[in-house]
Structures are given as C-alpha cells and as structure tokens.
Write a protein that holds these residues in place. Structure first.
Motif, PDB file in Angstrom:
ATOM      1  N   VAL A 197       0.839  -1.192   0.000  1.00  0.00           N
ATOM      2  CA  VAL A 197       0.000   0.000   0.000  1.00  0.00           C
ATOM      3  C   VAL A 197       0.878   1.247   0.000  1.00  0.00           C
ATOM      4  O   VAL A 197       1.929   1.285   0.642  1.00  0.00           O
ATOM      5  N   LEU A 198       0.448   2.243  -0.777  1.00  0.00           N
ATOM      6  CA  LEU A 198       1.048   3.575  -0.772  1.00  0.00           C
ATOM      7  C   LEU A 198       0.012   4.561  -0.270  1.00  0.00           C
ATOM      8  O   LEU A 198      -1.175   4.445  -0.602  1.00  0.00           O
ATOM      9  N   ARG A 199       0.455   5.544   0.507  1.00  0.00           N
ATOM     10  CA  ARG A 199      -0.487   6.475   1.145  1.00  0.00           C
ATOM     11  C   ARG A 199      -0.072   7.925   0.873  1.00  0.00           C
ATOM     12  O   ARG A 199       0.481   8.594   1.743  1.00  0.00           O
ATOM     13  N   PRO A 200      -0.313   8.432  -0.323  1.00  0.00           N
ATOM     14  CA  PRO A 200       0.021   9.839  -0.603  1.00  0.00           C
ATOM     15  C   PRO A 200      -0.963  10.787   0.081  1.00  0.00           C
ATOM     16  O   PRO A 200      -2.148  10.475   0.250  1.00  0.00           O
ATOM     17  N   ALA A 201      -0.471  11.945   0.486  1.00  0.00           N
ATOM     18  CA  ALA A 201      -1.304  12.977   1.128  1.00  0.00           C
ATOM     19  C   ALA A 201      -2.022  13.770   0.038  1.00  0.00           C
ATOM     20  O   ALA A 201      -1.425  14.610  -0.626  1.00  0.00           O
ATOM     21  N   ARG A 245      -4.701  15.488  -7.132  1.00  0.00           N
ATOM     22  CA  ARG A 245      -6.111  15.343  -7.490  1.00  0.00           C
ATOM     23  C   ARG A 245      -6.478  13.877  -7.729  1.00  0.00           C
ATOM     24  O   ARG A 245      -7.581  13.445  -7.396  1.00  0.00           O
ATOM     25  N   SER A 246      -5.592  13.082  -8.329  1.00  0.00           N
ATOM     26  CA  SER A 246      -5.823  11.660  -8.584  1.00  0.00           C
ATOM     27  C   SER A 246      -4.577  10.906  -8.140  1.00  0.00           C
ATOM     28  O   SER A 246      -3.510  11.024  -8.752  1.00  0.00           O
ATOM     29  N   ALA A 247      -4.715  10.122  -7.060  1.00  0.00           N
ATOM     30  CA  ALA A 247      -3.554   9.428  -6.502  1.00  0.00           C
ATOM     31  C   ALA A 247      -2.954   8.401  -7.470  1.00  0.00           C
ATOM     32  O   ALA A 247      -1.729   8.349  -7.623  1.00  0.00           O
ATOM     33  N   PRO A 248      -3.743   7.564  -8.179  1.00  0.00           N
ATOM     34  CA  PRO A 248      -3.100   6.605  -9.115  1.00  0.00           C
ATOM     35  C   PRO A 248      -2.332   7.296 -10.237  1.00  0.00           C
ATOM     36  O   PRO A 248      -1.213   6.886 -10.576  1.00  0.00           O
ATOM     37  N   ASP A 249      -2.923   8.357 -10.831  1.00  0.00           N
ATOM     38  CA  ASP A 249      -2.200   9.070 -11.885  1.00  0.00           C
ATOM     39  C   ASP A 249      -0.933   9.714 -11.337  1.00  0.00           C
ATOM     40  O   ASP A 249       0.123   9.726 -11.994  1.00  0.00           O
ATOM     41  N   TYR A 250      -1.023  10.270 -10.138  1.00  0.00           N
ATOM     42  CA  TYR A 250       0.135  10.918  -9.523  1.00  0.00           C
ATOM     43  C   TYR A 250       1.272   9.920  -9.283  1.00  0.00           C
ATOM     44  O   TYR A 250       2.450  10.237  -9.472  1.00  0.00           O
ATOM     45  N   LEU A 251       0.927   8.688  -8.891  1.00  0.00           N
ATOM     46  CA  LEU A 251       1.953   7.707  -8.539  1.00  0.00           C
ATOM     47  C   LEU A 251       2.551   6.998  -9.761  1.00  0.00           C
ATOM     48  O   LEU A 251       3.728   6.636  -9.739  1.00  0.00           O
ATOM     49  N   ILE A 268       3.815   9.950 -13.744  1.00  0.00           N
ATOM     50  CA  ILE A 268       4.996  10.814 -13.773  1.00  0.00           C
ATOM     51  C   ILE A 268       5.983  10.321 -12.719  1.00  0.00           C
ATOM     52  O   ILE A 268       5.588   9.819 -11.661  1.00  0.00           O
ATOM     53  N   ARG A 269       7.260  10.488 -13.028  1.00  0.00           N
ATOM     54  CA  ARG A 269       8.298   9.954 -12.134  1.00  0.00           C
ATOM     55  C   ARG A 269       8.675  10.950 -11.047  1.00  0.00           C
ATOM     56  O   ARG A 269       8.843  10.573  -9.896  1.00  0.00           O
ATOM     57  N   HIS A 270       8.823  12.235 -11.388  1.00  0.00           N
ATOM     58  CA  HIS A 270       9.219  13.263 -10.422  1.00  0.00           C
ATOM     59  C   HIS A 270       8.146  14.358 -10.410  1.00  0.00           C
ATOM     60  O   HIS A 270       8.230  15.327 -11.172  1.00  0.00           O
TER      61      HIS A 270
END
Length: 388
Positions: free
Chosen positions: A131-135, A184-190, A193-195
């Motif tokens: 699991v990943l938990r981005p803010a 705005r969208s955690a899956p797209d953010y993760l 894009i890499r950085h």
C-alpha cells in the motif's frame, strides 16, 4: 520398545517394569486391554515429519530411550508453535491505517488494485500486496526564482537562472513566484509521472516564460500581475492534464516583479519620470475637463442672450411698424385730430421728464436756477433702468 519379563526384582510385588505379573503369566497393561503406543515409532514418525526443522534422523533407535524421545517431541512442538506465530504475524502485517489527509493505493504484485479511504484497512501481506499512502489534501508549494529562508521570513536567496526572463518588448525582468498544488488523482500521480515536484516546477517556469514573452514590461510591472497569474495557472494546468499527472494547480502567486538588479536604480529613475509625466497629464486632463464645460456653458449663454435680443428686437420692430401703420391709417382718416393728439402726447412725455419752475413776472433780478436734486434723481433713475 517391546514387552519383556523383568525378573523377580523388576518391580513391586515381583512384577515386571510395566506392572506385569511374574514370568509365566500373561501381562496386563495399565491402559486397558489394548497394547500401549510404541513411543519409538511415534518419535520416528515425528522426526520424519519435522526432520528438516529439528535436524533429527528418521529412526531414533531403541538406544535413545524414552527421555530422548520426549525432548525431541517437545522441540518439534516448539518449532511448530514458532512457525504458527510467524504465519500469524505475516497475516497481521497486512493491517494498515490511512490518515484523514491521505488516500490508500493498494498494489497487487506492483500493479494498481484499488483505492482505500481513510481509516483502518487490510491488504494481503507482502509480497502479494502493498500500500502507498500519498497525502491528497496537503497543499504543496514550489518556489521558482528564489529560495525562501525558513529561519528568517524576510530573507531568501535569489536564483537568477530561474528568475530572469525576456518580456514582449525585449526587456529583461526579474520575476519570483510561487506555485501551490495538490494531488487530485492518486493513481495518476503515482504511476504517470516519475518526479511530480520537478515536473510541476518545469511546467510552471516554462509557461511563465511564455506569458512574460508576450507581455510588455510596463504592464508586467504595474497592472497586469493578476492577468499573468491567471494565465500561468491555466497554461500549467492544461499541460499537466495532458500528461495525466493527477496534479491540480491551486494558485500561482507573484512574489517579486522588478528589473534586473544591475539596472534597477536607473529603471526606478525612469519610472519616477514616467510617474511625474502621468501626474502632469492627469492635471492637464483635469483642467481641460473643468475649463471646457465652463466655456461651453458661457458660449451657450451668450448665444441664448443674443437669440433673445434678436427675438425682442424683431418683436419690437414689428410692434413699432404696426403702431406706425395704425397711426398712419388714423392720420389719413383725420389729419387734424391725429396731429393734435401726437402733439399732446409728445409734450406730455417731455413735460413728465422736465422740471418746471413758475416765477412771477413782477419779480426782477432772478438768477437762473439749476435744481441739482432733480438732476441727481434723474441720473439715479436712469442708472437704475440700465441694470438688468
């Protein structure tokens, strides 16, 4: 282990070691009518089952005795309990908690599986799921053109390679600005894009250079700051959406918009001169706006008075012509009467304005008399008549 006769001294009452009767009689085991379990066979079977864990041999032999078999069995039970505890801990490692400002992204063998809302949840243990938990509610900021010193709010470091830009009228300007963004969208953010932070910084700086390249320096320094911020925010958001980054630009804030430090004093002199010119232009415009309406009003008044005088002269001339025509008609009808009337009216008008003094003819040596009071009164009446 097998049954055997222990002799006369083997047990109490002359019985064998397992409580059997003396030789010559059929033994009766204490467990009932059946035979006791073969401990050596049980130990051998346990060793074959847990041989890889305990390191024991498949057959313990009869020389080990009952004490060696009990220790092996206890060791095997301990290893089994330890393995069970490890399995339970492995399953318990799938428990996780998502904080209120986070969103859980569960990965199954490294691929996106599902989203988890804030709270306590469970996923299959590693390496099956992770699991990943981005803010996702945190507002992040990126400084472009400068680096703020957190220890002293009013101090910072200028990064000229980021802040110097070329305006639309080919002037150089020094711009520092801050970009605020969130996920705005955690899956797209993760995964897309890499950085993320570096991408936002590069996109915002590129769009800012494009907007400044279309804007003259004077509006950029004065009244176009809001328009520049809005244009940069919309342009950067369009590029990030095209990348599928899952990032939302919440605000672009200009911190400093100045000429380059090397020419800032000269530029400020030019700005002061432009300010003075603008002030004088405004004063002239105000004087123009004051004097022109007054002149137009005065001209309109004079024209109106002239038009009134014209109308009055025309009316008076018309009346005099009509009066003369009526007098002429009466004169033609009765000349003597008309002449007498004209004479009387003329003399009446003259006598009304004159001062008559009656002197007895018998008085001799009378000096001519000029009535100053009457003359002054006539002058006052004439002056009063000339006033509008």
């Amino acid at each position: 282990m097998s049954w055997h006769n222990g002799g006369q001294g083997g047990g109490p009452g002359g019985q064998g070691p397992w409580g059997s009767p003396r030789p010559g009689r059929r033994p009766e085991p204490p467990w009932g009518n059946g035979l006791p379990p073969d401990l050596a066979a049980l130990i051998a079977r346990a060793r074959r089952l847990f041989g890889g864990i305990t390191g024991g041999r498949g057959n313990g032999g009869q020389g080990g005795g009952s004490g060696g078999g009990g220790e092996a069995w206890r060791a095997s039970r301990l290893w089994l309990a330890a393995a069970l505890v490890l399995v339970l801990l492995w399953f318990a490692s799938g428990l996780f908690r998502v904080q209120p400002d986070e969103e859980g992204v569960v990965l199954r063998f490294g691929a996106f599986a599902r989203l988890v809302p804030p709270g306590l949840s469970y996923h299959l243990p590693w390496p099956i799921e992770s699991v990943l938990r981005p803010a996702v509610t945190r507002i992040n900021r990126i400084e472009i053109g400068y680096r703020a010193n957190l220890a002293a709010e009013n101090e910072g470091r200028d990064v000229t390679e980021e802040s110097l830009m070329l305006t639309g009228d080919e002037n150089i300007i020094d711009i520092d600005f801050t970009v605020f963004w969130r996920i705005r969208s955690a899956p797209d953010y993760l995964f897309n894009i890499r950085h993320p932070a570096g991408t936002v910084k590069s996109v915002a700086e590129s769009v800012m250079r494009e907007v400044i390249g279309r804007t003259p320096i004077q509006p950029a320094l004065t009244g176009a700051r809001g328009a520049i911020e809005e244009a940069v925010q919309k342009g950067a958001q369009a590029i990030l959406d095209e990348y599928g980054s899952g990032i939302e630009i919440t605000q672009v804030q200009l911190q400093k918009v100045d000429p380059p430090p090397a020419v800032i004093d000269s530029f400020r002199d030019v700005q002061r001169a432009n300010t003075d010119a603008e002030r004088m232009r405004n004063e002239a415009e105000a004087y123009h706006n004051d004097i022109v309406p007054r002149a137009r009003g005065e001209a309109a008044r004079i024209v109106a008075e002239a038009d009134g005088a014209r109308q009055a002269a025309i009316a008076e001339a018309g009346g005099a012509a009509q009066r003369f025509a009526s007098v002429l008609a009466a004169y033609r009808a009765a000349k003597d009467i008309t002449l007498a009337r004209l004479y009387i009216e003329t003399m009446q008008a003259v006598m009304e304005k004159g001062h008559v003094t009656v002197i007895d003819p018998a008085i001799k040596g009378v000096l001519p008399l000029l009535s100053l009071d009457r003359h002054d009164a006539a002058k006052g009446d004439a002056a009063a008549g000339e006033k509008p």
